[in-house]
Design an enzyme around this catalytic site. Structure first.
Site, mmCIF file in Angstrom:
data_model
loop_
_atom_site.group_PDB
_atom_site.id
_atom_site.type_symbol
_atom_site.label_atom_id
_atom_site.label_comp_id
_atom_site.label_asym_id
_atom_site.label_seq_id
_atom_site.Cartn_x
_atom_site.Cartn_y
_atom_site.Cartn_z
ATOM 1 C CD GLU A 218 -2.999 1.147 2.200
ATOM 2 O OE1 GLU A 218 -3.842 2.077 2.230
ATOM 3 O OE2 GLU A 218 -3.059 0.171 2.972
ATOM 4 C CE LYS A 236 -9.657 0.377 5.583
ATOM 5 N NZ LYS A 236 -9.380 -0.671 6.574
#
Length: 418
Positions: A218, A236
């Protein structure tokens, strides 16, 4: 890539170069998978201006500016950014570890070339010291879970109730695992084992008695001072991979279609739009990509991309100050989510903080420290702690969120204990 004195050198795998320097204090290896999100890897040793300590409320921007020109690296603990919501909490990690590297090797995976920035003789010696690597035996002697699954599902149920009562919309709640490495093992052994499933933002950094091993997929932030472009790519939404191709494709399709996961992602996209707006020109913050599927060794993720154009006079430290800690691992509203997290977790330390690299031309890349192990040495032994979390919303089921943490920790568990 620009700045500093640069010398082209023959291609050598960055992990092999790092292996040749593994006994040097301050060894840094920022190891990408060579994909679109991670074209460059970096290896360096012998840092200067090493700083370890606490930060005040505005201390991050000041600390990065104070470091002299060159390649700068900083590890910022989650708890510094959470402190306005949680107050001071006991942790074995400082708010900040930062250093400047006068010489660094830059590996371009696309063009298969290496460039040294700084002292060419030192860089050539590093390349000559490279040695082949192979995964050793699992380095952990012990592996223990904080509280067990029942404690985690109870925490999830509590957060779902609090969301229903209007206290917040989402919180990222984590589980923790800890243990001790074998006497003959060290953090680099773990790094080699994790590198077999390289992610865009893999990292090894050892400074004194502390080490960080990360295999993060990420991106937190990038900032290009020339174009003034800011980018964040929050993750997410997660599904575990399957060895069966048909089942794996079905899980990916289920994730893409999931209203719960899309809502979870959208909440953080809105939060990050707000964070970037604090330092961007009016009207420049846009969502370039929404709900894109990205697949890694053990999981599928939903990823979105938000960008902005920094206002004149805004630097990398100001951008980090405005957005830290990353919204994808806190929740929404961020301040209240951090309070709720503190009700269920001890201090996080480096996990869900950020590892920040600022190049000699001022370009910044900062990762979110998920899929990350923090290690520290005491009594001659390396101890470790790692975590994995899940975004809890009104639609969360405790058992499903527990399973998500198991999927996220799977690669690290295998690397540590086999």
């Amino acid at each position: 890539m620009s700045g500093g004195a640069q010398t082209p050198l023959p291609w050598v795998e960055p992990l092999e170069v790092a292996a040749g320097l593994r006994d040097q204090d301050g060894l840094l290896c920022l190891l990408s998978d060579g994909g679109p999100a991670g074209r460059y890897s970096f290896v360096a040793a012998a840092p200067e201006d090493v700083r370890i300590g606490s930060l005040g409320p505005e201390g991050l921007a000041e600390a990065l500016v104070d470091l002299a020109d060159g390649h700068r690296v900083a590890l910022v603990a989650y708890d510094w950014g959470a402190r306005p919501a949680t107050g001071l909490r006991e942790t074995v990690w400082p708010d900040l570890i930062a250093a400047r590297y006068p010489t660094i090797l830059v590996f371009d995976h696309v063009e298969r070339r290496v460039v040294s920035v700084g002292n060419a003789e030192v860089a050539e010696a590093w390349l000559k010291a490279a040695r082949s690597v192979s995964a050793s035996e699992p380095p952990a002697e012990t592996w223990a879970t904080d509280g067990g699954g029942a404690a985690y599902t109870a925490a999830v149920a509590d957060v779902v109730t609090r969301i229903g009562q209007g206290e917040l919309f989402q919180a990222n709640i984590a589980r923790g695992w800890s243990g001790v490495l074998r006497p003959d093992a060290d953090p680099f052994d773990l790094f080699v084992r994790l590198a077999a499933g390289a992610a865009p933002y893999g990292a090894y950094w050892c400074v004194g008695e502390r080490a960080l091993v990360s295999n993060s997929p990420e991106l937190f932030l990038t900032f290009d001072p020339e174009s003034r472009r800011i980018e964040t790519r929050p993750i997410k939404g997660t599904r575990p991979r399957s060895a069966d191709p048909a089942e794996d494709a079905a899980r990916a399709a289920e994730l893409i279609a999931s209203e719960k996961d899309r809502a979870e992602n959208l909440m953080i996209v809105d939060l990050m739009r707000n964070d970037l707006a604090r330092v961007s020109e009016v009207g420049s913050v846009v969502v370039e990509r929404l709900f894109e599927l990205e697949s890694f060794v053990t999981v599928h993720h939903l990823v979105s991309t938000v960008t902005g154009r920094a206002r004149e006079g805004v630097g990398a430290g100001d951008i980090l100050q405005a957005a830290f800690p990353p919204g994808s691992i806190t929740g929404a509203p961020k301040h209240q989510a951090m309070k709720v997290i503190a009700d269920h977790e001890p201090a996080r330390g480096p996990w869900c903080g950020s590892l920040i690299h600022i190049g000699d031309a001022g370009r910044m890349t900062a990762s979110v420290l998920i899929r990350t192990v923090a290690l520290w040495r005491g009594d001659g032994r390396w101890r470790f702690r790692t975590q994995a979390g899940a975004g809890i919303t009104a639609g969360s089921g405790p058992q499903e969120e527990l399973a998500e943490t198991e999927a996220k920790i799977a690669a690290i568990r295998r690397a540590l204990i086999g």
